[in-house]
Design an enzyme around this catalytic site. Sequence first.
Site, short mmCIF file in Angstrom:
data_model
loop_
_atom_site.label_atom_id
_atom_site.label_comp_id
_atom_site.label_asym_id
_atom_site.label_seq_id
_atom_site.Cartn_x
_atom_site.Cartn_y
_atom_site.Cartn_z
N ASN A 11 0.87 -1.18 0.00
CA ASN A 11 0.00 0.00 0.00
C ASN A 11 0.90 1.23 0.00
O ASN A 11 1.46 1.59 1.03
CB ASN A 11 -0.89 -0.03 1.25
CG ASN A 11 -1.73 1.22 1.40
OD1 ASN A 11 -1.83 2.02 0.46
ND2 ASN A 11 -2.34 1.39 2.56
N LYS A 13 0.17 4.26 -0.36
CA LYS A 13 -0.48 5.45 0.21
C LYS A 13 -0.21 6.68 -0.67
O LYS A 13 -0.13 6.55 -1.88
CB LYS A 13 -0.04 5.66 1.66
CG LYS A 13 -0.21 4.41 2.51
CD LYS A 13 -0.07 4.67 3.98
CE LYS A 13 -0.04 3.37 4.74
NZ LYS A 13 -0.10 3.54 6.17
N HIS A 97 -9.56 0.80 4.71
CA HIS A 97 -8.31 1.03 5.45
C HIS A 97 -8.58 1.96 6.63
O HIS A 97 -9.41 2.88 6.53
CB HIS A 97 -7.27 1.64 4.50
CG HIS A 97 -5.90 1.67 5.10
ND1 HIS A 97 -5.52 2.63 6.01
CD2 HIS A 97 -4.83 0.84 4.95
CE1 HIS A 97 -4.27 2.40 6.39
NE2 HIS A 97 -3.83 1.32 5.75
N GLU A 99 -7.06 4.39 7.77
CA GLU A 99 -6.87 5.83 7.48
C GLU A 99 -8.12 6.39 6.79
O GLU A 99 -8.50 7.54 7.02
CB GLU A 99 -5.60 6.03 6.64
CG GLU A 99 -4.35 5.82 7.50
CD GLU A 99 -3.10 5.41 6.75
OE1 GLU A 99 -3.07 5.50 5.51
OE2 GLU A 99 -2.15 4.98 7.43
N GLU A 169 -5.46 -5.21 10.54
CA GLU A 169 -4.48 -4.15 10.74
C GLU A 169 -4.78 -3.40 12.03
O GLU A 169 -5.63 -2.48 12.04
CB GLU A 169 -4.52 -3.17 9.57
CG GLU A 169 -4.17 -3.79 8.23
CD GLU A 169 -3.58 -2.76 7.29
OE1 GLU A 169 -2.46 -2.97 6.83
OE2 GLU A 169 -4.23 -1.72 7.05
N GLY A 175 2.25 2.20 10.72
CA GLY A 175 3.17 3.32 10.56
C GLY A 175 3.85 3.75 11.85
O GLY A 175 4.46 4.81 11.91
N SER A 214 3.34 -2.25 10.41
CA SER A 214 4.79 -2.22 10.63
C SER A 214 5.47 -3.56 10.32
O SER A 214 6.40 -3.95 11.02
CB SER A 214 5.10 -1.74 12.05
OG SER A 214 4.63 -0.42 12.22
C1 PEP Z 1 -0.89 0.04 6.07
O1 PEP Z 1 -1.06 1.25 6.02
O2 PEP Z 1 -1.69 -0.73 5.52
C2 PEP Z 1 0.28 -0.45 6.81
C3 PEP Z 1 0.27 -1.67 7.22
O3 PEP Z 1 1.29 0.47 7.03
P1 PEP Z 1 2.73 0.17 7.70
O4 PEP Z 1 3.26 -1.11 7.12
O5 PEP Z 1 3.57 1.34 7.34
O6 PEP Z 1 2.49 0.05 9.17
#
Ligand code: PEP
Length: 255
Positions: A11, A13, A97, A99, A169, A175, A214
Amino acid sequence: MSNRRPLVAGNWKLNGSRAENSTLISALRTGLPTQLRADVVVCPPYVYLAEISAAIHDSVIQLGAQNIAAEDAGAFTGEVAASMLRDVGCEYVIVGHSERRALYGETDVLVAAKVATALRCGLTPILCVGETLAERDAATTLDVVRRQLGAVLDVVGIEAFAAGLVAYEPVWAIGTGRTATPIQAQEVHAEIRATLARRNATIAAAVRILYGGSVKASNAKDLFAMADIDGGLIGGASLEAAGFLGICKAAAESY
Ligand code: PEP
């Protein structure tokens, strides 16, 4: 070890440029073996989809979008329809997601409508669920993911999950550099599968459930070794070729 083929989705973003994308895709094409025992998906921003669709032609890399409109067409300024995503070569779309839920007000109801639209138009939805830190601290993690999943199940039915994926998630791990431990993640993945199994055990056993939050090349192996973790949804680490390739390798080796 399961009979579910792992999948790793990047992803991107709100990141990238034509030059950076070109460098990244070239490195992924070079680094991914053609017989990789995992599916690999990249999800760039909308404006780059068509160009990246051409750049991944004849490779193992597949294309996904980060969001879709719930509606098919019409007066919806700024939206992008599922049919348009299909038109430029997308096979997958991330839906719900955290976000989008937190920053753009996407509700369980809207997320369910988007999953329905994606499926109707032949896109494979990657449905994101996960709890905030406050919800985890309040010991409501499993209630939250059951609610998020139930909202979609009530609209599209369990049969739709035969054609879709779920991504767990935890919001507190996205992040932040703070990954869920494999045991913490496995507990929620098992509950997601059990929730689906209460409606149809065969479909539940086949659904791929990704972990996101992460994930890095250094922690991917231990996460992907868990019984109900079938790959990853990767944010930050998907922007850097060596790290993303390491995660794809870990996924393939878990199969
Ligand atoms: C995500 O935004 O789907 C995600 C898992 O981000 P990150 O790997 O940066 O934590």
